[in-house]
Design an enzyme around this catalytic site. Sequence first.
Site, PDB file in Angstrom:
ATOM      1  N   HIS A  47      30.633  44.454  44.067  1.00  0.00           N
ATOM      2  CA  HIS A  47      31.130  43.217  44.675  1.00  0.00           C
ATOM      3  C   HIS A  47      30.257  42.786  45.836  1.00  0.00           C
ATOM      4  CE1 HIS A  47      34.740  44.072  42.258  1.00  0.00           C
ATOM      5  NE2 HIS A  47      34.712  42.761  42.156  1.00  0.00           N
ATOM      6  N   ARG A  63      42.853  33.128  41.842  1.00  0.00           N
ATOM      7  CA  ARG A  63      43.137  34.434  41.243  1.00  0.00           C
ATOM      8  C   ARG A  63      43.958  35.250  42.226  1.00  0.00           C
ATOM      9  NH1 ARG A  63      38.518  38.655  39.623  1.00  0.00           N
ATOM     10  NH2 ARG A  63      38.405  38.985  41.869  1.00  0.00           N
ATOM     11  N   GLU A  85      39.407  41.590  31.250  1.00  0.00           N
ATOM     12  CA  GLU A  85      38.417  42.433  31.936  1.00  0.00           C
ATOM     13  C   GLU A  85      38.463  43.874  31.449  1.00  0.00           C
ATOM     14  OE1 GLU A  85      38.092  41.308  36.312  1.00  0.00           O
ATOM     15  OE2 GLU A  85      40.240  41.207  35.961  1.00  0.00           O
ATOM     16  N   ARG A 110      30.535  50.298  38.214  1.00  0.00           N
ATOM     17  CA  ARG A 110      29.762  49.168  38.768  1.00  0.00           C
ATOM     18  C   ARG A 110      29.052  49.536  40.058  1.00  0.00           C
ATOM     19  NH1 ARG A 110      34.002  44.140  38.901  1.00  0.00           N
ATOM     20  NH2 ARG A 110      32.376  43.144  40.066  1.00  0.00           N
ATOM     21  N   ARG A 122      38.309  34.151  44.491  1.00  0.00           N
ATOM     22  CA  ARG A 122      38.694  35.549  44.734  1.00  0.00           C
ATOM     23  C   ARG A 122      39.456  35.618  46.063  1.00  0.00           C
ATOM     24  NH1 ARG A 122      33.176  36.438  42.581  1.00  0.00           N
ATOM     25  NH2 ARG A 122      33.268  37.917  40.861  1.00  0.00           N
ATOM     26  N   ASN A 170      32.104  41.414  34.338  1.00  0.00           N
ATOM     27  CA  ASN A 170      31.672  42.495  35.246  1.00  0.00           C
ATOM     28  C   ASN A 170      32.498  43.754  34.975  1.00  0.00           C
ATOM     29  OD1 ASN A 170      30.259  40.377  36.295  1.00  0.00           O
ATOM     30  ND2 ASN A 170      31.635  40.047  38.000  1.00  0.00           N
ATOM     31  N   CYS A 226      34.019  34.022  33.720  1.00  0.00           N
ATOM     32  CA  CYS A 226      33.690  33.918  35.142  1.00  0.00           C
ATOM     33  C   CYS A 226      32.940  35.161  35.641  1.00  0.00           C
ATOM     34  CB  CYS A 226      34.937  33.659  35.977  1.00  0.00           C
ATOM     35  SG  CYS A 226      36.149  34.975  35.852  1.00  0.00           S
TER      36      CYS A 226
HETATM   37  C1  PEP Z   1      34.735  40.261  36.577  1.00  0.00           C
HETATM   38  O1  PEP Z   1      35.185  41.411  36.526  1.00  0.00           O
HETATM   39  O2  PEP Z   1      33.878  39.812  35.776  1.00  0.00           O
HETATM   40  C2  PEP Z   1      35.215  39.342  37.616  1.00  0.00           C
HETATM   41  C3  PEP Z   1      34.856  38.084  37.642  1.00  0.00           C
HETATM   42  O3  PEP Z   1      35.983  39.888  38.597  1.00  0.00           O
HETATM   43  P1  PEP Z   1      35.369  40.674  39.865  1.00  0.00           P
HETATM   44  O4  PEP Z   1      33.870  40.596  39.789  1.00  0.00           O
HETATM   45  O5  PEP Z   1      35.917  40.032  41.086  1.00  0.00           O
HETATM   46  O6  PEP Z   1      35.878  42.048  39.646  1.00  0.00           O
HETATM   47 MG    MG Z   2      36.872  41.880  37.754  1.00  0.00          MG
END
Ligand code: PEP
Ligand code: MG
Length: 578
Positions: A195, A337, A438, A472, A301, A461, A509
């Site tokens: 993030h 969100r 997700e 991640r 977010r 993501n 997104c």
């Molecule tokens: C994602 O997981 O692709 C997403 C947009 O949410 P975040 O990156 O805030 O976890």
């Molecule tokens: Mg996400």
Amino acid sequence: MTELQSGYGASPGIAIGHALRIEHNLTEVMEIAIPAEGIEDEISRFRCAVRLARQQLREIRNSIPGTTRADITDFIDTHLLMLEDSMLTLAPVELIRQRHCNAEWALKSQRDDLASVFDEMDDPYLRTRKDDVDHVVKRIMQNLLKQETLDANTINPDFKDSIILSHDLTPAETILLQHQGIAGFVTETGGPLSHTAILARNLGIPAITGCQISRSIQEGDLLIMDGETGQLIQCPTEAVVKDYQKRHRNEQRRRTSLNRLKDEPTITQDGIPISLNANIDRREDVRVARRYRADGIGLYRTEFLFMNRHDIPDEDEQYQHYCAVISSLRGMPLTIRTLDLGADKGAELLNHYTHQSNNPALGLRAIRLCLKHSDLFCAQLRAILRASAKGKVRLMIPMLSNDKELTAVLQMIEQVKDSLLASKIPFDDNIPIGGMIEVPAAALSSSLFARHLDFLSIGTNDLIQYTLAIDRMDDEVTYLYDPVHPSVLRLIQMTIDAGKSSDVPVSMCGEMASDTRYTRLLLGMGLADFSVPPSVLLEVKDVITNTDISKLDKIIPALLSCDNSADIKTHLKKISEL
Ligand code: PEP
Ligand code: MG
């Protein structure tokens, strides 16, 4: 001498600036034996650091405008009181005397002892006092290590235009650094999907993650960083600096030339209209989204409103904030969100709600956290619903994974609506409710979500993280990150198809939507709604408006039937050359 290091290009852009190290990882503090004759000096070094911390906090306290909310000043007063407490001021001195250790180690040991006492407390409020101890300890530690303090209220001129080097940075710290006007940052940990990296892209700060920062870099050394390639150049020659300055100018020229697309409609060559929206993390990001004429905000977010603070924004504060975002949008639709706190998006106040997890990405995160703490969730739902009376708002739920969560969420929304109705508080009764796809389980069950929701949004993501089992945050496994892995593509296709069957719009997104290498592929798979960081809106629009989807008809099924990445890459290349 010029030296080159490399990591992951996490946020594009070239930055040239002087090195500034931020070390704040308490675990890195080492014990050093101090000879008997040095003990009094070590103690006085510790006392000086405490005195300086008091002075810094008093200065901040005095610089706060009278109109500031009392809880912010109270929190500084609490820290000032802690700096008078013998637990933090006398105990480390005793330790230095007894163990003949360095002041940093004594402070860290005392902090660890205090932390374990707090951890055992049942009262969640008292448990959060541990954060206060940490903040005070961090300030004293920074003074001991003669480090710059990062503070929301003060602008430190040393940060301006510097390249920050740090073991890691939280998203919250990244926001503070942007406020300080840094040129870019390099971290040792984190992948391009953390993030912190996503935030850097949204803020337009060049960033490199997962880079072994050489200890030979001295504070103030001239550095060049390329956030695209992930290269960090230490002490470049004049010729190299000139070369990068030129590249930087060219890049800016290229971006400026894309401005011609701003007022063009987002339509493919064969006349298919595509919705192009922006992802935002903070109200300030709306400006860039509007500048590049986003159709709307496809992902807001909200968790960033909960960071860099010790209290939880209550319903009214959230409501005011959402109303302010709506008014800045001047009629553009806003997809809010609900909270996605947890995993790497920690917030100090999160300790109220979760215990340390060994595997935070698989733990109490996002909707799981919200459903467990219905007070937190209801307050946010009320704030969003109230704000929906003020503009076009959509409500989106992150991390859904099964029907029980879906039912619970929909029931809670109905309850909140009923209570607003009973109190005659206005809201949009037809507010569209959507869910993020997700989790692989959600993609595999996307027809269920499509039947019960008004829209879906694919969060690649997390979808990639969970499908390929790659954290991640962990730069060691970043090499496995592959948006066009056949399994990922199948899950995306399933979700798009499920949306089509139920006549429910599907957007994307996650960061894959903003990577122009995949734009044509996604268009060919039937995606007609993209939500991307505002800074790359025009780049994506450039590809969309230069694509003829009808020409992709044959190649996309061939690509999707591949089961190895080499063949997929070959097809992708062909697509890009069409
Ligand atoms: C994602 O997981 O692709 C997403 C947009 O949410 P975040 O990156 O805030 O976890
Ligand atoms: Mg996400």
